[in-house]
Design an enzyme around this catalytic site. Structure first.
Site, PDB file in Angstrom:
ATOM      1  CG  ASN A   1      -5.134   4.227   8.851  1.00 41.32           C
ATOM      2  OD1 ASN A   1      -5.498   5.269   8.301  1.00 41.32           O
ATOM      3  ND2 ASN A   1      -4.071   4.170   9.627  1.00 41.32           N
TER       4      ASN A   1
ATOM      5  CB  THR B   1      12.363 -10.183 -10.486  1.00 38.80           C
ATOM      6  OG1 THR B   1      13.549 -10.030 -11.267  1.00 38.80           O
ATOM      7  CG2 THR B   1      11.788 -11.571 -10.707  1.00 38.80           C
TER       8      THR B   1
ATOM      9  N   GLY C   1      -1.938  -6.651   0.244  1.00 35.77           N
ATOM     10  CA  GLY C   1      -2.239  -8.018   0.652  1.00 35.77           C
ATOM     11  C   GLY C   1      -2.396  -8.214   2.137  1.00 35.77           C
TER      12      GLY C   1
ATOM     13  N   GLY D   1       0.796  -1.220   0.000  1.00 36.22           N
ATOM     14  CA  GLY D   1       0.000   0.000   0.000  1.00 36.22           C
ATOM     15  C   GLY D   1       0.827   1.267   0.000  1.00 36.22           C
ATOM     16  CB  THR D   2       3.871   2.275   1.861  1.00 37.45           C
ATOM     17  OG1 THR D   2       3.291   2.144   3.164  1.00 37.45           O
ATOM     18  CG2 THR D   2       4.833   3.454   1.859  1.00 37.45           C
TER      19      THR D   2
ATOM     20  CB  CYS E   1       2.760   3.096   9.364  1.00 36.65           C
ATOM     21  SG  CYS E   1       2.200   1.840   8.182  1.00 36.65           S
TER      22      CYS E   1
ATOM     23  CD  GLN F   1      -7.106  -0.494   7.384  1.00 33.75           C
ATOM     24  OE1 GLN F   1      -7.820  -1.363   7.872  1.00 33.75           O
ATOM     25  NE2 GLN F   1      -5.797  -0.440   7.604  1.00 33.75           N
TER      26      GLN F   1
END
Length: 406
Positions: free
Chosen positions: A152, A245, A208, A72-73, A333, A187
């Site tokens: 959040n 990758t 995820g 997300g960040t 965070c 969220q």
């Protein structure tokens, strides 16, 4: 000792069904998706299939509008920094809110140092953004509006579709594709509608770790035609927007996790809403000088954020931990910081209320017995901490503030 995990807004346990589909991509189907030989081609097919499955969850958007990231960040940073820097020669204004995640606020602060002007829209007592405030803040040089879908910390659900309508009308009146509209929906996944056509956004962030999937993987939905600059340069993966990758196992796991969350969304939301109501009512009735943060009804079904006056949230967390109850004061965070929640302060409450906030984020594995256990232990913990606390907040002053900011 019991272990009761009530911090699902920070991260979630990976669902065994997700683990199962990921395992082959660690040691069996390990090929680089960019390689031309068989096992590389198999990896590319797995990534393409995951992209198609996620696109379907978002209402049937184009698969090539799904950009895989590390979470997300990174997705938030791509949306904010990438769109602003791409159009910096003509557009220098950004609109966001005072309660955004720091993955949006800090990039905005960075852009201010680069010459951009940022308008921080205030929120009401419940943490709600008023679409009219967005309308009044829009300018001809506005390049981006970024408003989170659901907060959040306090769980308030923002009127994203209404804000999208405001932006749509502005574009039509000024005959411009700007501003782009981004929402952080990390969220919201698993609880709210993620249909892009309904939301009306140009960019959307998911990850995820909030949907019982793996950490270290996420997406940025990027509407076709929206131009942004990449943050990472290299081999040109993800349409030259996110080189590196591909995290093959993570991508496969994310698609499966989002599918499971979407399938169970209605039933699970109702189950957690009932458990959350029981927890909220139990706390407010059994512990004095407490109140709910966030909107009373327009909130995530799994989020209960309460302020408990005359105690420190960090002390509550440590004492709950002793009994095997895991929760938080707000965003994971910023959990290492002793600064009060910027979200709760933005709702008009004083530092005392922010310092005494406690966030319970229920999840897939939360049971009614877990809630009963919390309600059994929490009142005694609060009583003990209040006995040694030098702080005595006047509840009448708090109630006055609550009523003034409704």
């Amino acid at each position: 000792m019991k272990e009761i995990y009530l911090d699902n807004a920070a991260t979630t346990k990976v669902d065994p069904r997700v683990v199962e589909v990921m395992l082959p991509y660690f040691s069996e189907n390990y090929g680089n998706p960019s390689s031309m030989y068989k096992i590389g081609h198999e990896g590319k097919m797995a990534v393409d299939l995951a992209r198609e499955r996620i696109a379907k969850i978002l209402g049937g958007v184009r698969p090539d509008e799904i950009i895989f990231t590390s979470g997300g960040t990174e997705s938030d940073n791509m949306a904010v920094l990438g769109s602003a820097r791409m159009h910096k020669d003509k557009k220098k204004h950004i609109i966001t809110s005072t309660i955004e995640h720091h993955a949006v606020l800090y990039p905005c602060e960075r852009l201010e140092k680069e010459g951009f002007e940022v308008t921080y829209i205030p929120v009401d007592r419940y943490g709600m953004v008023n679409p009219e405030d967005i309308k009044n803040a829009l300018r001809e040089d506005t390049v981006l509006v970024s408003i989170m879908y659901a907060n959040n910390e306090i769980g308030t659900i923002e009127p994203i579709s209404e804000i999208a309508e405001v932006i749509k009308k502005f574009r039509a009146e000024h005959k411009t594709p700007f501003p782009y509209f981004h929402t952080d929906a990390c969220q919201a996944a698993g609880y709210l509608d993620l249909n892009i056509a309904t939301l009306g956004v140009d960019m959307l962030t998911l990850n995820g770790s909030k949907v019982y999937g793996p950490k270290g993987v996420g997406i940025l939905y990027l509407k076709a035609g929206v131009k942004i600059l990449p943050l990472v340069y290299g081999g040109g993966q993800e349409k030259n927007l996110r080189s590196g990758t591909e995290n093959l196992a993570g991508i496969v796991g994310l698609a499966k996790a989002l599918e499971l969350a979407d399938e169970d969304k209605k039933e699970e939301s109702e189950r957690l809403r009932k458990l959350g109501e029981k927890l909220k009512d139990g706390i407010l009735k059994s512990i004095s000088k407490t109140f709910l943060n966030g909107h009373p009804t327009k909130r995530l079904p799994n989020n209960i954020n309460v302020s408990i006056l005359d105690v420190e949230g960090e002390a509550l967390i440590l004492h709950l931990d002793y009994f095997g109850i895991y929760t938080s004061t707000g965003s994971a965070c910023t959990s290492q910081s002793l600064d009060p929640s910027h979200v709760i302060l933005a709702t008009g409450l004083p530092y005392e209320a922010a310092h005494g906030s406690l966030r319970f984020a229920l999840g897939r594995y939360t049971t009614e017995e877990d809630i009963d256990y919390v309600l059994e232990k929490l009142p005694g913990i609060v009583a003990n901490l209040r006995n040694i606390s030098p702080t005595r907040v006047d509840m009448k002053n708090i109630e006055k503030i609550l009523n003034e900011h409704k």
